[in-house]
Write an enzyme that holds these catalytic residues in place. Structure first.
Site, PDB file in Angstrom:
ATOM      1  N   LYS A  83      18.053  51.877 -46.563  1.00 47.30           N
ATOM      2  CA  LYS A  83      17.724  50.516 -46.145  1.00 47.30           C
ATOM      3  C   LYS A  83      16.450  50.591 -45.298  1.00 47.30           C
ATOM      4  O   LYS A  83      16.289  51.521 -44.499  1.00 47.30           O
ATOM      5  CB  LYS A  83      18.888  49.954 -45.317  1.00 47.30           C
ATOM      6  CG  LYS A  83      18.752  48.489 -44.929  1.00 47.30           C
ATOM      7  CD  LYS A  83      20.000  48.008 -44.170  1.00 47.30           C
ATOM      8  CE  LYS A  83      19.947  46.527 -43.845  1.00 47.30           C
ATOM      9  NZ  LYS A  83      21.172  46.058 -43.162  1.00 47.30           N
ATOM     10  N   SER A 158      23.176  41.813 -44.963  1.00 45.86           N
ATOM     11  CA  SER A 158      21.752  42.047 -45.072  1.00 45.86           C
ATOM     12  C   SER A 158      21.354  43.260 -45.921  1.00 45.86           C
ATOM     13  O   SER A 158      20.196  43.346 -46.329  1.00 45.86           O
ATOM     14  CB  SER A 158      21.172  42.236 -43.676  1.00 45.86           C
ATOM     15  OG  SER A 158      21.705  43.393 -43.050  1.00 45.86           O
ATOM     16  N   SER A 182      27.183  43.434 -42.844  1.00 41.27           N
ATOM     17  CA  SER A 182      26.005  43.642 -43.687  1.00 41.27           C
ATOM     18  C   SER A 182      26.090  44.795 -44.682  1.00 41.27           C
ATOM     19  O   SER A 182      25.212  44.946 -45.526  1.00 41.27           O
ATOM     20  CB  SER A 182      24.761  43.841 -42.813  1.00 41.27           C
ATOM     21  OG  SER A 182      24.281  42.602 -42.363  1.00 41.27           O
TER      22      SER A 182
END
Lengths: 491, 479, 125
Positions: A83, A158, A182
């Site tokens: 990420k 997210s 997330s």
């Protein structure tokens, strides 16, 4: 289905490890194949912000050499993606934000370091909601990510880029971060397996902070087994993170075989109220039935204050983020406004231009709840309610080993559907936020399809119960094949 | 001060702790490096970095707390103080707010009448220092150097117990003395290691409520503290007497103009949005740790002063001066312990001639060109009458110039006192013979003339005759 | 000397904004933040809001504040605030210098530097 029959990109990490060990293919071949797949689907999914092809191929060659000489770490030659919230030395680290769209990190995050040291190859950095603030991946400066199951839909967020890349069989595994859901929510919405460990289990060093008392790094994979392989490497004490816990890391892979027989699974009735989509509810209930059939015991538990978890979160998280994001001021790194008139203008315009709407809302919410005259009413109050919620969990775990239920209230929703109403968006995380507030580990595993879209089963355990959660997830994945379902366009 | 008004002062003393590395990072705290070469990613507030607390700052804070008889908090918490400023890289300063590490201490000073006075210490808390802004040399820009960012500070907050600028200075000096005794700070005020803010207000004598206070910033010398406070007291009294009102505000002391001025318009104030820093956990200190720290406490100025009075039979005022700095006290004890001279004489020399020279030459006692052993050697020669006190001053100066030990100088310069009675008698005889008129007057009763004869004898001997002997022989011979 | 100037950079809510009334209103009748309040928060947070964003921010921020206001109903007397999910104490590191100078490397990320200093518009006091 035997692994030999699968295309290379269809394999799990465990499967790839076997293929590499057996000499079916080299790390370089594997890396090249997946880089090609990234390129092929980038336009459709927008799952990546940066692809580190050259670096990945170098790493792959080194991994092949290491393997040939009988060396190499436990993840030698296995490809992963990070990420874009994890700092990666010499590589753009944007957090999905314009304010960092030119930021090259001078150092590696602990998670990046540990995975690299174990031999894993980084193929790139995945798209995400700006500073991890969002549940749909729509707040990214680099544009929304599409859900491989239906590209009009959001993959959740997210960690949406990570989830989409894993779901679309582009990469076998990705790191993520989970502040309010997330990792688990996008895993649920994309039919992948996502684990958020206990707070403090994985070092936060080098993970750009959203809300420091809630953030935790984890992984999104296609199986509990793969999650166990990665978590075993990522977890452990780090002296650079004061909140990292010095607690032994069990061999998660070795623990997967533990049967669910006798496992006491708590069910929270409120989690099946009208807020939950009925088809999702049916899938989750089926999953719970499967576990019961396998010998687990289902027990009702009460979390009386869990209904306040979302408002509590939306005080605590913005408060912390408002302070954490003050360092982005256009002075030492990141976006700086052109020709600032004075100091105030430099700050206000660099930040005003650099941050997107949702980040600004949260920074302002946080500023408000901490400001003179409101601190007690909001921030302190939220900290007290957080205590109540944590106590509820502590009480519940006196009677049960895990608490299970839905991960998200619905399946994937359309891009643009919820952007007008922050509250509706926030309520996506209604089942996941409690674990963050209490610092508990949680895992989401695919447990069905509703109108062709994945549904997630969430299991939450007491502190440091990752081993039990992974084992339970693994046992469930032996009973069912939901985790093996791939989205049609990405076989 | 105008008799009608009572002055109320509280001080916030900021002292940098003398650690090798910063409070939350492994960067060096050494002073004077090139800009930003000692600012690591943590000090720069880079994305993703985290603070880890330096063990030494906890020990030093506890040491200070014990030295001022304070409570060492079993649990203290770091909080974030949020504001934007270029020398504050993270946009917040890590400090302690609701739960500081040290609470409820005290120390004693002398008030303006010379009486002992207790000053309460509300608290002392740990925090990180900020960087520095350089305003000259960058055209329309300011340059930011973050080397100092993250240097550990102990902020020591007094109760509003001080009643004059002099008391404030006495208090600040006492703190300065203590932190240097404890070796937790170099106390270097030029380098900004020791500085203070003063909260100053006035109220009509007898009134209970405090007046509105102004906070004076930028007080980085004892002299400025005194001048700034005195200026501010005058300003407030004048303001009130002219029918005005004191505004609660921050004022900056300008040492060039010797005045304080408001730092911002009154509409603005601060909203620091303090909250517990989620990157740091509560600091827990147990009794065992506190007791271990207590064992490392040196003898402190007050105790040393009492001991000096009883052990060396010094005047209280002298004992106080000698114990201001541990180095001076150590020097004195080294002298007193190795000379046969009376301890008070040793004190006179250290406080008088030696201190004067050190001041004049701007040299620290540790770097004195006359070691304690050498000074003791000089005092020995006075005590055994080898030289007179007057000659000793000459020897002292030669010692400072590096001409050797007292004995060597006395020998080389032939300064040894004449104590041979026969030799003195013959000089006395010669002097009486050369001054028959004065001798006659003396014998006729003008005894004041003895001084004249002593002077003449000393002149003849180059000052080396033992004055006592000269006196006695003269008296006998002039009968 | 600059540390003494810090407070000049902070700003507080003007007194009229300190007495906001919305918490006294009933939850069914949520009161929105005013544009002035929002602008003030934005200034405190150093966020420039474009005029076109402003109404949207006021509206959405109000909804968020109204939403979190439901916390007020929770009985929390005698509840200790929880700042942290872990019940642990701070670990201490040894006082050792472990960092070396990386200035030139690190300043590659800086928008404006000169002679090793970071540059900002002149700070006027």
């Amino acid at each position: 289905m035997g692994e030999g029959d699968q295309a290379i990109h269809q394999r799990t990490l465990a499967g790839l490890a076997k293929g590499l060990a057996a000499g079916e293919f080299s790390s370089r071949e594997l890396t090249e194949a997946l880089l090609e797949r990234i390129a092929k689907h980038q336009a459709t999914l927008n799952a990546f912000i940066t692809v580190t092809a050259d670096q990945a191929l170098d790493q792959a060659d080194r991994a092949d050499q290491a393997r040939a000489s009988g060396n190499g770490g436990p993840l030698n030659g296995l490809p992963i993606v990070h990420k874009d919230l994890f700092c990666t030395r010499g590589v753009l680290t944007t957090c999905g934000s314009r304010i960092l769209d030119n930021f090259v990190s001078p150092y590696d995050a602990a998670v990046v370091e540990r995975l690299a040291a174990a031999g894993a190859i980084m193929l790139g950095k995945t798209n995400m909601d700006e500073f991890a603030m969002g549940s749909s991946n729509e707040t990214s400066f680099f544009g929304p990510v599409a859900n491989p199951w239906d590209t009009k839909l959001s993959p959740g967020g997210s960690s949406g880029g990570s989830a989409a890349a894993v779901a679309a069989r582009i990469v076998p595994a990705a790191t993520g971060t989970d502040t309010g859901g997330s990792i688990r929510q996008p895993a649920a919405l994309t039919g992948t397996t996502g684990i958020k460990p206990t707070y403090g289990r994985v070092s936060r060093f080098g993970m750009v902070a959203f809300a420091s008392s809630l953030d935790q790094a984890g992984v999104i994979t296609r199986s509990a087994e793969d999650a166990a392989m990665l978590l075993g490497v990522m977890a452990g004490h780090d002296v650079r993170d004061s909140t990292s816990v010095d607690h032994p890391v069990p061999d998660y892979v070795a623990g997967l075989g533990k049967s669910v027989k006798g496992l006491r699974i708590g069910i929270v009735r409120q989690h099946f109220d009208e807020g939950l989509d009925s088809q999702c509810a049916a899938s989750v209930k089926d999953a719970l039935k499967s576990l019961e059939d396998a010998g687990a015991e289902l027990v009702d538990v009460d979390l009386p204050n869990i209904g306040l978890s979302v408002p509590t979160y939306y005080v605590v998280a913005p408060a912390e983020c408002s302070s954490n994001l003050s360092r982005f001021d256009g002075v030492r790194f990141g976006h700086r406004a052109e020709k600032p008139e004075d100091l105030l203008d430099l700050y206000s315009r660099s930040r005003g231009e650099g941050f997107g709407a949702e980040v600004k809302r949260r920074v302002m919410t946080g500023t408000y709840v901490l400001s003179a005259g409101y601190y007690d009413a909001y921030y302190l109050k939220a900290q007290k309610v957080r205590q109540l919620i944590s106590q509820d969990f502590r009480n519940a775990f006196e009677n049960v080993d895990v608490i299970a239920g839905p991960t998200a209230p619905t399946t994937a929703f359309a891009i643009g559907e919820k952007t007008d109403d922050p509250i509706t968006m926030y309520l996506n995380d209604i089942y996941t936020i409690g674990a963050n507030l209490a610092g508990l580990p949680g895992i989401s595993v695919p447990c069905g399809l509703a109108d062709g879209l994945p549904v997630g089963l969430q299991m939450v355990g007491p502190h440091f119960a990752e081993e039990a959660l992974l084992a339970c997830a693994y046992q469930y994945q032996q009973l069912t094949d939901w985790h093996q379902r791939a989205p049609g366009g990405f076989l | 001060m105008s008799g009608h008004w009572e002055v109320v002062i509280g001080l916030e003393v900021h002292t940098q702790l003398a650690t090798k590395s910063k409070i939350f990072s492994g960067a060096s705290t050494a002073y004077g490096a090139d800009p930003n070469t000692q600012a690591c990613l943590i000090d720069l507030g880079y994305p993703g970095v985290l603070p880890v607390l330096n063990a030494e700052v906890v020990r030093m804070a506890a040491k200070f707390g014990l030295a001022v008889n304070a409570r060492i908090a079993p649990r203290s918490v770091f909080a974030r103080k949020n504001y934007f400023y270029p020398d504050l890289p993270k946009g917040y300063q890590i400090s302690q707010y609701e739960l500081p590490i040290v609470e409820s201490g005290e120390l004693f000073i002398r008030d303006d009448e010379g009486n002992e006075k207790r000053i309460g210490i509300t608290r002392a808390h740990l925090e990180e220092d900020a960087g520095k802004s350089v305003h000259a040399g960058f055209g329309k820009s300011s340059g930011i150097d973050l080397n100092r960012a993250g240097t550990p500070l102990l902020e020591i907050v007094s109760e509003p117990d001080l009643r004059s600028a002099k008391e404030a200075v006495a208090y600040m000096r006492k703190i300065h003395s203590i932190v240097r005794y404890l070796e937790i700070s170099d106390g270097n005020m030029q380098e900004g290691s020791f500085r203070c803010d003063a909260n100053v207000s006035v109220r009509p004598r007898g009134q209970k409520e405090l007046g509105t206070r102004a906070e004076l910033k930028n007080l980085n010398s004892f002299r400025f503290v005194e001048k700034a406070i005195n200026y501010e007291i005058e300003r407030q009294i004048e303001l009130i007497e002219d029918g005005g009102e004191v505004v609660q505000e921050t004022r900056l002391y300008d040492s060039d103009k010797d005045e304080t001025r408001s730092m911002r318009s009154k509409e603005e104030a601060n909203d620091y949005r303090y909250f517990p820093d989620p990157d740091l956990l509560p600091v827990e200190i147990d009794d065992e740790f506190v007791e271990a720290v207590r064992k490392t406490l040196p003898e402190l100025p007050d105790a040393k002063q009492v001991r000096f009075v009883s052990q060396y039979e010094l005047k209280a005022a002298d004992a106080e001066i000698l114990t201001i700095s541990r180095a001076l006290a150590d020097y004195y004890e080294a002298v007193a312990g190795s000379t046969s001279a009376v301890a008070q004489v040793a004190a006179n020399w250290v406080i008088g001639d030696l201190s004067a020279l050190l001041n004049k030459e701007n040299v620290d006692i540790q770097k004195s060109r006359i070691s304690a052993t050498k000074l003791a050697g000089l005092l020995d020669r006075i005590a055994d009458s080898t030289i007179s006190g007057k000659i000793a001053k000459e020897v002292f100066e030669a010692m400072w110039s590096g001409e050797g030990s007292a004995d060597e100088i006395i020998e080389a310069k032939g300064l040894k006192q004449i104590t041979d009675t026969g030799a003195i008698e013959s000089i006395v005889d010669a002097v009486i013979e050369a001054n028959p008129g004065q001798a006659a007057e003396f014998r006729a009763g003008k005894e004041k003339l003895l001084g004249f004869f002593v002077g003449q004898v000393m002149k003849e001997t180059g000052g080396k005759a033992n004055p006592g002997q000269v006196n006695q022989i003269l008296k006998t011979k002039l009968k | 000397m600059d540390t003494t100037l810090h407070k000049a950079a902070g700003i507080i809510l003007p007194p009229d904004l300190l007495h906001l009334s919305h918490r006294q209103e009933s939850p069914e009748n949520p009161v929105s933040l005013t544009k002035e309040q929002v602008q003030h928060i934005a200034t405190l947070a150093r966020l420039q809001l474009e005029d076109r964003e402003s109404d949207d921010v006021v509206e959405k921020l109000s909804r968020i504040v109204d939403f979190v206001d439901q916390l007020q109903a929770a009985p929390t007397d005698d509840v200790l605030p929880m700042a942290h999910p872990l019940n642990m104490s701070q670990r201490l590191r040894a006082d050792e210098v472990s960092e070396t100078d990386q200035r030139d490397f690190v300043q590659q990320n800086a928008p404006s530097t000169e002679g090793g200093y970071y540059l900002v518009p002149k700070v006027i006091e």
